[in-house]
Design a protein around this motif. Structure first.
Motif, PDB file in Angstrom:
ATOM      1  N   UNK A   1       0.832  -1.215   0.000  1.00 35.83           N
ATOM      2  CA  UNK A   1       0.000   0.000   0.000  1.00 35.83           C
ATOM      3  C   UNK A   1       0.864   1.261   0.000  1.00 35.83           C
ATOM      4  N   UNK A   2       1.864   1.297   0.870  1.00 32.77           N
ATOM      5  CA  UNK A   2       2.649   2.521   1.051  1.00 32.77           C
ATOM      6  C   UNK A   2       3.725   2.702  -0.027  1.00 32.77           C
ATOM      7  N   UNK A   3       4.374   1.602  -0.428  1.00 26.68           N
ATOM      8  CA  UNK A   3       5.478   1.686  -1.386  1.00 26.68           C
ATOM      9  C   UNK A   3       5.145   1.119  -2.765  1.00 26.68           C
ATOM     10  N   UNK A   4       4.048   0.400  -2.877  1.00 29.31           N
ATOM     11  CA  UNK A   4       3.703  -0.235  -4.140  1.00 29.31           C
ATOM     12  C   UNK A   4       4.656  -1.363  -4.503  1.00 29.31           C
ATOM     13  N   UNK A   5       5.264  -1.951  -3.505  1.00 24.29           N
ATOM     14  CA  UNK A   5       6.257  -3.013  -3.697  1.00 24.29           C
ATOM     15  C   UNK A   5       5.904  -4.233  -2.854  1.00 24.29           C
ATOM     16  N   UNK A   6       6.495  -5.353  -3.225  1.00 26.05           N
ATOM     17  CA  UNK A   6       6.395  -6.550  -2.399  1.00 26.05           C
ATOM     18  C   UNK A   6       7.274  -6.357  -1.170  1.00 26.05           C
ATOM     19  N   UNK A   7       6.948  -7.047  -0.113  1.00 33.88           N
ATOM     20  CA  UNK A   7       7.702  -6.931   1.135  1.00 33.88           C
ATOM     21  C   UNK A   7       9.196  -7.179   0.917  1.00 33.88           C
ATOM     22  N   UNK A   8       9.521  -8.150   0.101  1.00 24.57           N
ATOM     23  CA  UNK A   8      10.930  -8.487  -0.150  1.00 24.57           C
ATOM     24  C   UNK A   8      11.718  -7.329  -0.756  1.00 24.57           C
ATOM     25  N   UNK A   9      11.038  -6.367  -1.345  1.00 23.84           N
ATOM     26  CA  UNK A   9      11.717  -5.239  -1.975  1.00 23.84           C
ATOM     27  C   UNK A   9      11.837  -4.010  -1.078  1.00 23.84           C
ATOM     28  N   UNK A  10      11.300  -4.077   0.117  1.00 25.02           N
ATOM     29  CA  UNK A  10      11.404  -2.960   1.070  1.00 25.02           C
ATOM     30  C   UNK A  10      12.286  -3.456   2.213  1.00 25.02           C
ATOM     31  N   UNK A  11      13.562  -3.169   2.093  1.00 23.04           N
ATOM     32  CA  UNK A  11      14.556  -3.770   2.979  1.00 23.04           C
ATOM     33  C   UNK A  11      14.276  -3.577   4.464  1.00 23.04           C
ATOM     34  N   UNK A  12      13.946  -2.374   4.881  1.00 25.08           N
ATOM     35  CA  UNK A  12      13.784  -2.151   6.317  1.00 25.08           C
ATOM     36  C   UNK A  12      12.596  -2.922   6.887  1.00 25.08           C
ATOM     37  N   UNK A  13      11.526  -3.058   6.104  1.00 22.43           N
ATOM     38  CA  UNK A  13      10.375  -3.837   6.557  1.00 22.43           C
ATOM     39  C   UNK A  13      10.667  -5.334   6.514  1.00 22.43           C
ATOM     40  N   UNK A  14      11.294  -5.752   5.431  1.00 24.43           N
ATOM     41  CA  UNK A  14      11.611  -7.166   5.269  1.00 24.43           C
ATOM     42  C   UNK A  14      12.583  -7.627   6.354  1.00 24.43           C
ATOM     43  N   UNK A  15      13.619  -6.828   6.575  1.00 26.46           N
ATOM     44  CA  UNK A  15      14.601  -7.169   7.615  1.00 26.46           C
ATOM     45  C   UNK A  15      13.975  -7.187   8.994  1.00 26.46           C
TER      46      UNK A  15
END
Length: 107
Positions: free
Chosen positions: A55-69
């Motif tokens: 919703x916020x970044x328009x990306x999959x979780x794996x592509x948002x490093x800080x959230x994924x980590x």
């Protein structure tokens, strides 16, 4: 074809069954059991993190490093608890066997 989201949701049922049997077996080290339950915490964190990433970044979780980590930290902690729990159990078993072996040698 079954979607990956549906498959993921369906995979929770066998895992919940696994946890149910482990909880009742009385043979699984308590700390390891907490680790296996910690995997559910990881799932509980990952789902909203994935939604937020989309919703916020328009990306999959794996592509948002800080959230994924951040989400992966919970899986890492769960895995550490499993390893430490079984390590303690193995050490206790070895200690008991050594004690039993020493008692036999004295008799």
């Amino acid at each position: 074809m079954i979607s990956k989201e549906t498959l993921f949701a369906l995979s929770l049922f066998p895992y919940l069954g696994f946890l149910w049997f482990l909880s009742r077996s009385q043979q699984v080290p308590r700390l390891a059991l907490y680790g296996f339950y910690g995997t559910l915490v990881f799932v509980g964190i990952t789902i909203p993190a994935g939604i937020y990433a989309k919703v916020h970044y328009g990306e999959a979780l794996a592509n948002v490093d800080w959230l994924h980590g951040g989400a992966e930290v919970f899986l890492t902690l769960a895995n550490i608890l499993v390893v430490i729990g079984f390590r303690q159990a193995v050490k206790e078993l070895k200690g008991r066997r050594q004690e039993a072996g020493g008692k036999k040698a004295k008799e």
